[in-house]
Scaffold this active site. Structure first.
Site: not given
Ligand code: MN
Ligand code: MN
Length: 383
Positions: A92, A95, A97, A101, A140, A162
């Site tokens: 993943r 990124h 945000h 999370e 992360h 997402e």
């Molecule tokens: Mn995340």
């Protein structure tokens, strides 16, 4: 529960009639309390169920991701969820945000890392039943290990998506090359091969399985933050009651989890998570195993019953009364999630049990022996 007919019809006790028009039998079979609602249901109550099976699935080289947000389940304004799969080595993209999370590992294992604002890098491996928590705004990574991974992500805003995270490739591709060259002290040509995948981002992509954690640790002078961003929820000793058991994880034990509280509930066949409500937040549920039903009491004479099975999301708006009954023949396992630093619930039975008996009797006309038998502690899950 009565046996479910392969041809369910909304006909019962002299009421209703057979369906003559188009129908979707598999959905009707999964939702018997919607096809024929209990006679105690009444009034208009918003939809409180969303199966991840109906969420758009983003399928890419490293796995897939599907989300349940206010676009899918409009009532859930406090929490959004994502169900994500990464194939072995799948990444993943790096990124961050705006939302906090929280994650629960459903299957397999992965390596996560997070950088705090002091420049300290936390890196750890997690597997089934483990959690991680990333405070809002901190960058992360997630990478699947050799067995691949599937997990549930929970965010502290129902509007999260997402598809709207801050991706490292996105930033590189939207910064003038001469500025990148200055920032990193290299020639502009160093950026000639930036990935130009769909939308100039990678989001999720296939990768090599990383080496053992000891060989993949950050180089000096990186140091570990003082607190852990992971937690072994399954290692917690559950609180056992006659009808099942529960584990509560919130900022009182998993200290970094300041915006999300969780309970992992197990209910044996025929058992009921007692009539209760939560005095601090909406509830967002994720069903991991088995099947059950829930009636939500919405005040003003309104209530509505829903059926759930593994893979579904359930919602209970703030303060509304509810129970969850195991309607299947295996243990029902689900997560209760809250946008709060702590888990809290109020038991109807305990409230009645500690009130002056005459006051309770004056309301409900219950016999003295019923009132005398009311619990002084929370029953939790009832057999
Ligand atoms: Mn995340
Ligand atoms: Mn609840």
């Amino acid at each position: 529960m009565s046996a479910i007919s392969p041809d369910p019809q909304p006909v019962i006790d002299g009421r209703g009639g057979t369906i003559l028009g188009p129908r979707n039998v598999p959905i009707e079979l999964e939702n018997p309390d919607v096809l024929i609602s209990p006679t105690t249901d009444a009034g208009t109550v918003p939809n409180l169920k969303w199966p991840f099976a109906l969420s758009h699935n983003r399928v890419l080289s490293g796995g897939w991701a599907r989300e349940t947000t206010t676009r899918e389940l409009a009532i859930s304004t406090e929490i959004a969820g994502v169900n994500m799969r990464l194939t072995p080595g799948g990444i993943r993209e790096l990124h961050w945000h705006k939302e906090a999370e929280w994650a629960y590992v459903i299957a397999g294992s992965c390596r996560i890392s997070i950088l705090d604002e002091e420049g300290r890098l936390f890196i750890d491996d997690v597997s089934v039943g483990d959690l991680w928590y990333f405070p809002a705004g901190l960058p992360h990574s997630i990478q699947a290990l050799a067995d691949g991974v599937e997990f549930l992500l929970v965010f502290d805003s129902g509007d999260f998506s997402e598809n709207e995270t801050f991706l490292i490739t996105d930033w590189f591709n939207h910064t003038p090359r001469e500025v990148l060259a200055k920032n990193f002290g290299v020639a502009e040509s160093a950026f000639d091969n930036l990935p130009t995948d769909i939308g100039h981002t990678r989001y999720m992509f296939a990768g090599e399985v990383p080496p053992a954690l000891a060989d993949d640790a950050p180089g000096p002078p990186a140091t570990q933050p003082p607190q852990s961003f992971t937690w072994h929820m399954h290692a917690q000793e559950p609180t056992k009651t006659p009808g099942g058991q529960m584990r509560v994880t919130d900022s009182r034990n998993f200290t970094v989890s300041e915006r999300i509280a969780a309970a992992l509930i197990e209910i044996e066949p025929g058992g009921v998570r007692e009539l209760h409500w939560h005095p601090n937040a909406d509830e967002w549920q994720y069903y991991l195993k088995g099947q059950g039903r829930m009636t939500v009491f919405a005040s003003g004479g309104k209530s509505r019953t829903f059926d759930y099975q593994a893979g579904d999301v359930g919602a209970v708006p703030f303060a509304m009364g509810h129970y969850i009954e195991n309607t299947g023949d295996e243990t029902l396992v689900f997560l209760e999630m809250f946008r709060s630093d702590h888990f809290a619930d109020v038991s109807l039975a305990q409230w009645m049990g500690v009130l002056p008996p005459e006051l309770v009797k004056a309301h409900l006309n219950l016999d003295d022996d019923v009132i005398a038998g009311l619990p002084r502690t929370k029953p939790g899950m009832v057999a």
